[in-house]
Design a protein around this motif. Structure first.
Motif, PDB file in Angstrom:
ATOM      1  N   GLU A 189       2.660  11.823   1.281  1.00 23.93           N
ATOM      2  CA  GLU A 189       2.906  10.720   0.343  1.00 23.93           C
ATOM      3  C   GLU A 189       2.289  10.961  -1.028  1.00 23.93           C
ATOM      4  O   GLU A 189       2.912  10.681  -2.052  1.00 23.93           O
ATOM      5  CB  GLU A 189       2.375   9.407   0.925  1.00 23.93           C
ATOM      6  CG  GLU A 189       2.699   8.201   0.048  1.00 23.93           C
ATOM      7  CD  GLU A 189       2.435   6.880   0.745  1.00 23.93           C
ATOM      8  OE1 GLU A 189       2.098   5.913   0.051  1.00 23.93           O
ATOM      9  OE2 GLU A 189       2.581   6.815   1.985  1.00 23.93           O
ATOM     10  N   LYS A 300       1.224   6.855  -6.602  1.00 22.10           N
ATOM     11  CA  LYS A 300       1.271   5.918  -5.480  1.00 22.10           C
ATOM     12  C   LYS A 300      -0.130   5.447  -5.118  1.00 22.10           C
ATOM     13  O   LYS A 300      -1.120   6.123  -5.387  1.00 22.10           O
ATOM     14  CB  LYS A 300       1.936   6.594  -4.276  1.00 22.10           C
ATOM     15  CG  LYS A 300       3.364   7.061  -4.557  1.00 22.10           C
ATOM     16  CD  LYS A 300       3.926   7.834  -3.386  1.00 22.10           C
ATOM     17  CE  LYS A 300       5.393   8.200  -3.617  1.00 22.10           C
ATOM     18  NZ  LYS A 300       5.588   9.036  -4.824  1.00 22.10           N
ATOM     19  N   ARG A 302      -2.385   2.916  -2.063  1.00 25.56           N
ATOM     20  CA  ARG A 302      -2.454   2.117  -0.843  1.00 25.56           C
ATOM     21  C   ARG A 302      -3.621   1.146  -0.964  1.00 25.56           C
ATOM     22  O   ARG A 302      -4.607   1.424  -1.645  1.00 25.56           O
ATOM     23  CB  ARG A 302      -2.687   3.010   0.383  1.00 25.56           C
ATOM     24  CG  ARG A 302      -1.518   3.904   0.775  1.00 25.56           C
ATOM     25  CD  ARG A 302      -0.439   3.149   1.508  1.00 25.56           C
ATOM     26  NE  ARG A 302       0.500   4.057   2.151  1.00 25.56           N
ATOM     27  CZ  ARG A 302       0.455   4.399   3.446  1.00 25.56           C
ATOM     28  NH1 ARG A 302      -0.509   3.942   4.228  1.00 25.56           N
ATOM     29  NH2 ARG A 302       1.367   5.213   3.959  1.00 25.56           N
ATOM     30  N   THR A 304      -6.026  -1.400   1.684  1.00 21.32           N
ATOM     31  CA  THR A 304      -6.367  -1.952   2.988  1.00 21.32           C
ATOM     32  C   THR A 304      -6.870  -3.363   2.734  1.00 21.32           C
ATOM     33  O   THR A 304      -7.887  -3.552   2.056  1.00 21.32           O
ATOM     34  CB  THR A 304      -7.449  -1.113   3.686  1.00 21.32           C
ATOM     35  OG1 THR A 304      -6.953   0.221   3.870  1.00 21.32           O
ATOM     36  CG2 THR A 304      -7.803  -1.707   5.046  1.00 21.32           C
ATOM     37  N   GLY A 326      -7.002   4.054   0.949  1.00 21.98           N
ATOM     38  CA  GLY A 326      -6.913   3.518  -0.387  1.00 21.98           C
ATOM     39  C   GLY A 326      -7.983   2.483  -0.633  1.00 21.98           C
ATOM     40  O   GLY A 326      -9.057   2.497  -0.023  1.00 21.98           O
TER      41      GLY A 326
END
Length: 332
Positions: A189, A300, A302, A304, A326
């Motif tokens: 990713e 990108k 992420r 949590t 992340g």
């Protein structure tokens, strides 16, 4: 109105324990002239907060015992007695670990909830992102063609460092992480060229396999065996940016230093620590350059997300354990 906020009761020795903290109910004070009341929407929990729980002299004042702790937060203004900020505005501030925060308006920075999700102002477009940008470009003096190694690469800072390096022309980016799931995320990713699980074997051996021609830049979030491995693989003129050393934060005895520091003489290498607070002059440049990459999806991220102020402590402990992918965020 009743507010819930986290207080530090005692200074942790080793790993923080629940009994070192308390979730306390307090009354929200009446606002003075020039103040605003913010209902927090998202709270940030970060590794550096562990240092502020200690009384040891550091770059930031320790949290005070028996009082509410602090941290990044973003929320909605519900009452204002200050010019330039109105009820309904969204602001970024540093009075987290609580549901409501009353503060002088000078401590609140307005953010645009339509330009980006509010939580990103605590992560990819906030202090976390600026840490990655300043550490890579200014402290590590990154240049196109460098081979870059990032430890803690699936975390909020590390994941952004690796992607920025790729977007800015790194020839190869390697990351370490603590699970096979995170290793897969880094490569598939985030676009890292290689990644490894540091629990699978000696870090030095895995790094040499991932970077057979050595590394030019090491962005350190972990310390310990990762730092020693990076020094061992450092190319001539290599640079090491020390952002954090999460592997030693809960040690009760001094951690042994890298055993191969003499290699910095051989490589003419440079190792330098940095704090994001010294680099806020880069904020406009950072937002101008990185904002479009986030908007386009080229960079990108992420998050949590943990729900509820009552779970803030557990979210913080999760960061120390490496549970997050992340940025760790608490949603209220």
């Amino acid at each position: 109105m009743i507010n819930r906020e986290w207080h530090l009761l005692s200074r942790p020795v080793g790993w923080p324990k629940p009994e070192d903290f308390a979730l306390v109910e307090t009354e929200i004070p009446a606002l003075g002239e020039g103040q605003v009341l913010v209902k927090n929407k998202y709270l940030s929990v970060d590794p550096y907060m562990r240092g502020r729980m200690s009384a040891a002299k550091s770059y930031a004042a320790p949290f005070e015992l028996g009082k509410v702790m602090q941290g990044g937060a973003v929320g909605e203004v519900v009452e204002s007695r200050a010019e330039g900020i109105e009820a309904g505005d969204h602001v970024l501030h540093f009075f987290g670990w609580r549901e409501y925060a009353a503060m002088d308006a000078k401590h609140a920075v307005k953010v645009d909830s339509e330009a980006a999700p509010l939580s990103t102002y605590l992560g990819v477009l906030g202090m976390t992102g600026l840490t990655a940008y300043a550490g890579l470009l200014r402290t590590a003096s990154f240049k196109e063609g460098d081979v870059v190694f990032v430890s803690g690469a699936a975390g909020a800072v590390g994941s952004e460092v690796g992607q920025l390096a790729k977007l800015l022309g790194a020839s190869r980016v390697i990351g370490s992480a603590g699970s096979d799931e995170k290793v897969k995320l880094l490569v598939e990713e985030y676009g890292f060229n290689a990644a490894f699980n540091y629990k699978d074997g000696p870090v030095g051996e895995q790094l040499r396999e991932a970077a057979p021609d050595g590394i030019d830049v090491y962005f350190d979030n972990v310390g310990g065996d990762h730092l020693e491995a990076a020094i061992g693989s450092l190319n001539q003129g290599g640079r090491i940016a020390i952002c954090g050393m999460i592997s030693v934060y809960n040690n009760t005895e001094p951690a042994p230093g890298p055993r191969n520091l003499a290699r910095l003489i051989q490589t003419r290498g440079r190792m330098e620590g940095f704090l994001v607070g010294d680099h806020y002059d880069l904020q406009p440049e950072f937002v101008q350059k990185v904002g479009p990459w986030v908007a386009s999806g080229e960079l990108k991220y992420r998050e949590t997300v943990v729900d509820g102020v009552e779970n803030t402590l557990e979210a913080f402990l999760g960061v120390l354990r490496g549970d997050n992918i992340g940025k760790m965020i608490v949603k209220l």
